[in-house]
Motif scaffolding. Structure first.
Motif, PDB file in Angstrom:
ATOM      1  N   ALA A  58       4.346  -3.523   8.118  1.00  0.00           N
ATOM      2  CA  ALA A  58       3.199  -3.214   9.160  1.00  0.00           C
ATOM      3  C   ALA A  58       3.469  -1.506   9.509  1.00  0.00           C
ATOM      4  CB  ALA A  58       3.342  -4.083  10.430  1.00  0.00           C
ATOM      5  N   ILE A  59       2.287  -1.166   9.162  1.00  0.00           N
ATOM      6  CA  ILE A  59       2.228   0.132   9.215  1.00  0.00           C
ATOM      7  C   ILE A  59       1.845   0.683  10.578  1.00  0.00           C
ATOM      8  CG2 ILE A  59       1.338   2.677   8.442  1.00  0.00           C
ATOM      9  CD1 ILE A  59       0.982   1.403   5.693  1.00  0.00           C
ATOM     10  N   THR A  60       2.606   1.222  11.433  1.00  0.00           N
ATOM     11  CA  THR A  60       2.432   1.570  12.865  1.00  0.00           C
ATOM     12  C   THR A  60       2.178   2.974  13.093  1.00  0.00           C
ATOM     13  OG1 THR A  60       5.017   1.998  13.052  1.00  0.00           O
ATOM     14  CG2 THR A  60       4.167  -0.442  13.478  1.00  0.00           C
ATOM     15  N   ARG A  61       2.545   3.618  12.354  1.00  0.00           N
ATOM     16  CA  ARG A  61       1.938   5.337  12.488  1.00  0.00           C
ATOM     17  C   ARG A  61       2.164   5.919  10.906  1.00  0.00           C
ATOM     18  NH1 ARG A  61       4.518  10.516  14.014  1.00  0.00           N
ATOM     19  NH2 ARG A  61       6.386   9.690  13.646  1.00  0.00           N
ATOM     20  N   ALA A  62       0.852   6.801  10.871  1.00  0.00           N
ATOM     21  CA  ALA A  62       0.676   7.339   9.548  1.00  0.00           C
ATOM     22  C   ALA A  62      -0.011   8.524   9.752  1.00  0.00           C
ATOM     23  CB  ALA A  62       0.101   6.220   8.476  1.00  0.00           C
ATOM     24  N   THR A  63       0.401   9.615   8.487  1.00  0.00           N
ATOM     25  CA  THR A  63      -0.643  10.837   8.645  1.00  0.00           C
ATOM     26  C   THR A  63      -1.771  10.527   7.556  1.00  0.00           C
ATOM     27  OG1 THR A  63       1.364  12.138   9.261  1.00  0.00           O
ATOM     28  CG2 THR A  63      -0.543  13.207   8.015  1.00  0.00           C
ATOM     29  N   LEU A  64      -3.077  10.818   8.171  1.00  0.00           N
ATOM     30  CA  LEU A  64      -4.267  10.640   7.154  1.00  0.00           C
ATOM     31  C   LEU A  64      -4.265  12.101   6.584  1.00  0.00           C
ATOM     32  CD1 LEU A  64      -6.633   9.162   6.228  1.00  0.00           C
ATOM     33  CD2 LEU A  64      -7.914   9.716   8.251  1.00  0.00           C
ATOM     34  N   LEU A  65      -4.305  12.052   5.308  1.00  0.00           N
ATOM     35  CA  LEU A  65      -4.518  13.374   4.476  1.00  0.00           C
ATOM     36  C   LEU A  65      -6.216  13.268   4.101  1.00  0.00           C
ATOM     37  CD1 LEU A  65      -1.547  13.248   2.109  1.00  0.00           C
ATOM     38  CD2 LEU A  65      -1.681  14.449   4.287  1.00  0.00           C
ATOM     39  N   ALA A  66      -6.573  12.155   3.501  1.00  0.00           N
ATOM     40  CA  ALA A  66      -7.977  12.172   3.077  1.00  0.00           C
ATOM     41  C   ALA A  66      -8.434  10.692   3.137  1.00  0.00           C
ATOM     42  CB  ALA A  66      -8.211  12.821   1.752  1.00  0.00           C
ATOM     43  N   ALA A  67      -9.675  10.608   3.170  1.00  0.00           N
ATOM     44  CA  ALA A  67     -10.446   9.210   2.660  1.00  0.00           C
ATOM     45  C   ALA A  67     -11.288   9.555   1.634  1.00  0.00           C
ATOM     46  CB  ALA A  67     -11.086   8.674   3.925  1.00  0.00           C
TER      47      ALA A  67
END
Length: 206
Positions: A137-146
């Motif tokens: 369960a990913i609780t925190r992530a850095t979004l680089l791109a969609a």
């Protein structure tokens, strides 16, 4: 430590019968709370709010086919918007006036292209059981791109290949160090043996 890629079918769309600006508006959603089957045999779930801090502080882009040369929009340029709701991460972008973007819009209106993917770093996660499957369960992530993708599975393969290459390099480096360390005593023994032979030969000559 590596950027991860996840792809979702029917994650992106464009208005088919709109006119003007609306005709170039690309929208998409990455679902929260749904199990993604990863290639390591486990499940994975994006939890609501996992990208909240990244969306507020970072500068993600929306790409076409994960190509950094084909930028559909960028948060800091106000040409693309990212936001979260309880059921997913949403994005919206007015496609630029470019030949490659026009081709993308044409394919999306034909339903030839409808996948959306994320490129991200996992910052924190926990293990949970969901539907009888062990999941991250990913609780925190850095979004680089969609990205709007025509065949997004290739992106996941590339990401996993990159990770495999880096792992192999690290393993090869450690193996080389072990081999080097193991060979040093043998070299000293060989040198000592040559010295002994030389001393014996000198004595025999005398």
């Amino acid at each position: 430590p590596f950027a991860q890629t996840r792809t979702f079918n029917r994650g992106a769309s464009v208005e088919k019968r709109a006119a003007g600006v609306a005709a170039r508006m690309i929208t998409g959603r990455i679902p929260y709370g749904e199990i993604v089957q990863t290639r390591d045999g486990f499940g994975e779930i994006f939890q609501a709010g996992c990208f909240a801090s990244s969306i507020a502080a970072d500068d993600p882009r929306l790409l076409s086919n994960q190509n950094p040369e084909h930028v559909l929009g960028r948060k800091s340029a106000a040409t693309c918007s990212f936001w979260e709701e309880r059921d997913g991460l949403y994005f919206e972008c007015n496609a630029p006036e470019a030949s490659w973007a026009n081709d993308l819009l044409t394919s999306m209106r034909r339903n030839d292209i409808d996948q959306a993917s994320l490129v991200f770093w996992v910052m924190s996660y926990s293990w949970i059981e969901s539907g009888g499957i062990k999941c991250r369960a990913i609780t925190r992530a850095t979004l680089l791109a969609a990205s709007v993708d025509s065949f997004g599975g290739l992106g996941a393969a590339q990401a996993e290949t990159q990770q495999a290459i880096e792992t192999a390099r690290a393993e090869g480096y450690q193996a080389g160090r072990r081999a080097s360390a193991a060979s040093k005593p043998q070299a000293r023994i060989a040198t000592s043996a040559r010295k002994v032979r030389t001393q014996i030969e000198r004595k025999s000559n005398v």
